[in-house]
Design an enzyme around this catalytic site. Structure first.
Site, mmCIF file in Angstrom:
data_model
loop_
_atom_site.group_PDB
_atom_site.id
_atom_site.type_symbol
_atom_site.label_atom_id
_atom_site.label_comp_id
_atom_site.label_asym_id
_atom_site.label_seq_id
_atom_site.Cartn_x
_atom_site.Cartn_y
_atom_site.Cartn_z
ATOM 1 N N ARG A 1 0.861 -1.180 0.000
ATOM 2 C CA ARG A 1 0.000 0.000 0.000
ATOM 3 C C ARG A 1 0.902 1.236 0.000
ATOM 4 N NH1 ARG A 1 -2.767 2.985 4.771
ATOM 5 N NH2 ARG A 1 -3.948 4.463 3.516
ATOM 6 N N HIS B 1 -3.230 10.916 0.700
ATOM 7 C CA HIS B 1 -2.701 10.713 2.051
ATOM 8 C C HIS B 1 -2.125 12.060 2.511
ATOM 9 C CE1 HIS B 1 -1.061 7.461 4.955
ATOM 10 N NE2 HIS B 1 -0.712 8.629 5.487
ATOM 11 N N GLU C 1 -7.513 8.181 6.223
ATOM 12 C CA GLU C 1 -7.805 8.808 7.520
ATOM 13 C C GLU C 1 -8.370 10.220 7.399
ATOM 14 O OE1 GLU C 1 -4.369 8.610 10.063
ATOM 15 O OE2 GLU C 1 -4.228 6.430 9.928
ATOM 16 N N ASN D 1 -7.350 1.661 9.916
ATOM 17 C CA ASN D 1 -6.044 1.865 10.544
ATOM 18 C C ASN D 1 -6.246 1.872 12.044
ATOM 19 O OD1 ASN D 1 -5.145 2.198 7.954
ATOM 20 N ND2 ASN D 1 -4.620 4.371 8.162
ATOM 21 N N TYR E 1 -4.333 1.934 15.871
ATOM 22 C CA TYR E 1 -3.124 2.100 16.688
ATOM 23 C C TYR E 1 -3.382 1.864 18.170
ATOM 24 C CZ TYR E 1 -0.707 3.412 12.503
ATOM 25 O OH TYR E 1 -0.136 3.345 11.259
ATOM 26 N N GLU F 1 -3.392 -0.285 8.133
ATOM 27 C CA GLU F 1 -2.219 0.183 8.897
ATOM 28 C C GLU F 1 -2.306 -0.342 10.317
ATOM 29 O OE1 GLU F 1 -1.367 4.402 9.198
ATOM 30 O OE2 GLU F 1 -1.749 4.674 7.049
HETATM 31 O O1 IFM Z 1 2.436 7.834 9.893
HETATM 32 C C1 IFM Z 1 1.068 7.802 10.106
HETATM 33 C C2 IFM Z 1 0.342 7.589 8.794
HETATM 34 O O2 IFM Z 1 0.663 8.571 7.864
HETATM 35 C C3 IFM Z 1 -1.145 7.620 9.004
HETATM 36 N N1 IFM Z 1 -1.526 6.724 10.066
HETATM 37 C C4 IFM Z 1 -0.814 6.772 11.299
HETATM 38 C C5 IFM Z 1 0.684 6.687 11.047
HETATM 39 C C6 IFM Z 1 1.443 6.757 12.389
HETATM 40 O O3 IFM Z 1 1.181 7.961 13.026
#
Ligand code: IFM
Length: 438
Positions: free
Chosen positions: A69, A113, A158, A287, A289, A348
Site C-alpha cells: 500500500r 494521504h 484517515e 487503521n 493504533y 495500517e
Molecule cells: O504515519 C502515520 C500515517 O501517515 C497515518 N496513520 C498513522 C501513522 C502513524 O502515526
C-alpha cells in the site's frame, strides 16, 4: 486470499520535493514554516524513495509481501491540483506498479494521504466543495493510466485525522485551528471519496476502498456523564466517517450543538450527496493504533475529555499497546454495521520505537515483533468471531517522516539512516518474512 502487506505514504518517503515538475503540496509549505515540525524536519528528501524505489521493491520482494500500500502524490501528477497533468509523475507510479507486479506483489495505491496541492489550498482546501470535484478528476487521470493493472484502490487515508489535526487543531498541514468549524472538511472529503469512487469505476477499477482511522472508545467510568462523553467522541472520530459511507447518513451531532448543515452557510450536505458517498464499496480499510479513554469534559469547548489509557506498555510515541483493542474494534464494526460492512482490511497497524543499530549493525526490535504478533493474533480472533477480515498491512515498510514529529518516530520494518539513505532490515523484517514463508 488474505493480503499481507506493508504501507507507506508519498510525502513520508518520496523526497524529490520539487523534481520532475511536481507542484508544491501543503506539507511542502507547512514543513518550511518555522516551528511547525519538531526540529524543523521536512520531507524534502525523506527516504529518497523517488530515486531508490527499486531498492524498496526489492525489500518488499525479500519480505515475501503479497501487497504494498503506497500513496500517490496528487501534486506530482497534477501539479496545480486541477488542469494540466505531469506525465513524469504518472510515469513514476507506472514504473513502480510494473515493478511490483513483476515480483507478484499486489499494488494498492491510496489517492490522498494528506499532501493536497498547495494551489488547491489557496482556494480554501477541503473547506471548499469544489475540491471534491477536482479530486475526482485527479482520480480519473490516475485510473486512466493504471486501472488496467491496478485492481485495488483506496480513495482517502484517515479523513478524520486530516480534518482534526490539519484543520481543527492546526498541528498538521494546512495548520488551521478552526475547531468545530472544520466540519465541512469531513463532508467535502467524503464527497470527494464518493465522486472518486465513481470515476475509478468508470475507468475500470475493480475494487475500491476508503481507509478510516478508528479507535475503540472506552468510557472513563460507568457514570452517565462519562458514557455520554464517550458516545460523543465515538461519533466524531469513528461514526462521522463510517456512517455516511456505510449507512448513507451522518450520525447525530447534537452533543456538539450542531448538525452537518448548521456549520456552513449554504446547505453543506446537498440533495444526492449521501447517495454518492454511500456507493457500495469492496472493502473498508481500517487503521488501528490504540484505544481512547474518554471522560466528561472538564472545561468548556468539546463535550468530552481524553483522560488517557493507562496500565499498558507504551510505544516511543507514548501510545498504549493494546492488541485486543483491534479485535474489539473489528467486532464492534460488525455489530454496528452488520451486513452493510464490506470485507475489512487492516490497512495500517504498527508502532514507533527508538530503533538504533547495535555495534554489529543489527536492529533488534523485539518490542515491534511482540506488537505485531499480538495484533495479528487479535485479527485472527476477530475473524473467529465472524468478521470478514481480508488483509493486514504493517505501518510501515520504512522508517519515515512522521508528520509533526519529523524523523523522531521510527515505525519501519526497515531502518533508514536519514543522513545516507541506507536501509537496514530490522529483526521484525526477518520475523515477518519467516512468518509469511509459513
Ligand atoms: O504515519 C502515520 C500515517 O501517515 C497515518 N496513520 C498513522 C501513522 C502513524 O502515526
Amino acid at each position: 486470499m488474505f493480503l499481507w502487506g506493508t504501507a507507506t505514504a508519498s510525502y513520508q518517503i518520496e523526497g524529490a520535493a520539487g523534481e520532475d515538475g511536481k507542484g508544491a503540496s501543503i506539507w511542502d509549505t507547512f514543513t518550511h514554516e518555522p516551528g511547525r515540525v519538531r526540529d524543523g524536519h521536512t520531507g524534502d528528501v525523506a527516504c529518497d524513495h523517488y530515486h531508490r524505489w527499486r531498492e524498496d521493491v526489492a525489500l518488499l520482494a525479500g519480505l515475501g509481501a503479497g501487497a504494498y500500500r503506497f500513496s500517490i502524490a496528487w501534486p506530482r501528477v497534477v501539479p496545480d491540483g486541477k488542469g494540466e497533468t505531469e506525465p513524469r509523475g504518472l510515469d513514476f507510479y507506472d514504473r513502480l506498479v510494473d515493478a511490483l507486479l513483476a515480483e507478484g506483489i499486489t499494488p494498492v495505491p491510496t489517492l490522498f494521504h494528506w499532501d493536497l496541492p498547495q494551489a488547491l489550498q489557496d482556494l480554501g482546501g477541503w473547506m471548499n466543495r469544489d475540491i471534491s470535484h477536482h479530486f475526482a478528476d485527479y482520480a480519473a487521470v490516475v485510473a486512466d493510466r493504471l486501472a488496467d493493472r491496478v485492481e485495488m484502490w483506496i480513495t482517502l487515508n484517515e479523513p478524520f485525522v486530516h480534518m482534526a489535526f490539519g484543520y481543527g487543531m492546526g498541528v498538521h498541514a494546512p495548520g488551521q485551528a478552526l475547531l468545530l468549524d472544520a466540519l465541512p472538511v469531513a463532508h467535502h472529503q467524503l464527497l470527494g471519496h464518493g465522486l472518486a469512487t465513481r470515476a475509478l469505476r468508470a475507468a475500470g477499477a475493480r475494487q475500491v476502498l476508503i481507509t478510516n482511522n478508528c479507535t475503540p472508545v472506552w468510557p472513563a467510568s460507568g457514570s452517565e456523564a462519562d458514557l455520554a462523553a464517550a458516545d460523543a467522541y465515538d461519533t466524531l472520530h469513528n461514526r462521522l466517517f463510517n456512517d455516511p459511507v456505510l449507512l448513507g447518513a451522518y450520525p447525530d451531532l447534537s452533543a456538539y450543538g450542531t448538525t452537518m448543515n448548521t456549520v456552513a452557510d449554504s446547505p453543506l450536505v446537498r440533495d444526492g450527496d449521501l447517495a454518492i458517498i454511500s456507493a457500495p464499496l469492496d472493502g473498508l480499510g481500517i487503521n488501528y493504533y490504540n484505544p481512547t479513554r474518554i471522560g466528561a469534559p472538564t472545561e468548556p469547548g468539546l463535550p468530552w475529555a481524553d483522560v488517557g489509557v493507562t496500565g499498558f506498555p507504551t510505544t516511543a510515541f507514548g501510545w498504549p499497546v493494546v492488541p485486543d483493542g483491534l479485535r474489539e474494534l473489528l467486532t464492534g464494526l460488525k455489530e454496528r454495521y452488520g451486513d452493510r460492512l464490506p470485507p475489512v482490511y487492516v490497512t495500517e497497524n504498527g508502532c514507533s520505537q527508538d530503533d538504533v543499530p547495535g555495534p554489529d549493525g543489527v536492529v533488534d526490535d523485539q518490542g515491534r515483533i511482540a506488537f505485531l504478533d499480538g495484533h495479528v493474533q487479535a485479527v485472527e480472533r476477530a475473524a473467529e468471531q465472524g468478521v470478514d477480515v481480508r488483509g493486514y498491512f504493517v505501518w510501515s515498510l520504512l522508517d519515515n517522516f512522521e508528520w509533526a514529529e519529523g524523523y523522531h518516530q521510527r515505525f519501519g520494518l526497515v531502518h533508514v539512516d536519514f543522513e545516507t539513505g541506507r536501509r537496514t532490515p530490522k529483526a521484525s523484517y526477518a520475523w515477518l518474512r519467516d512468518r509469511l514463508k509459513g
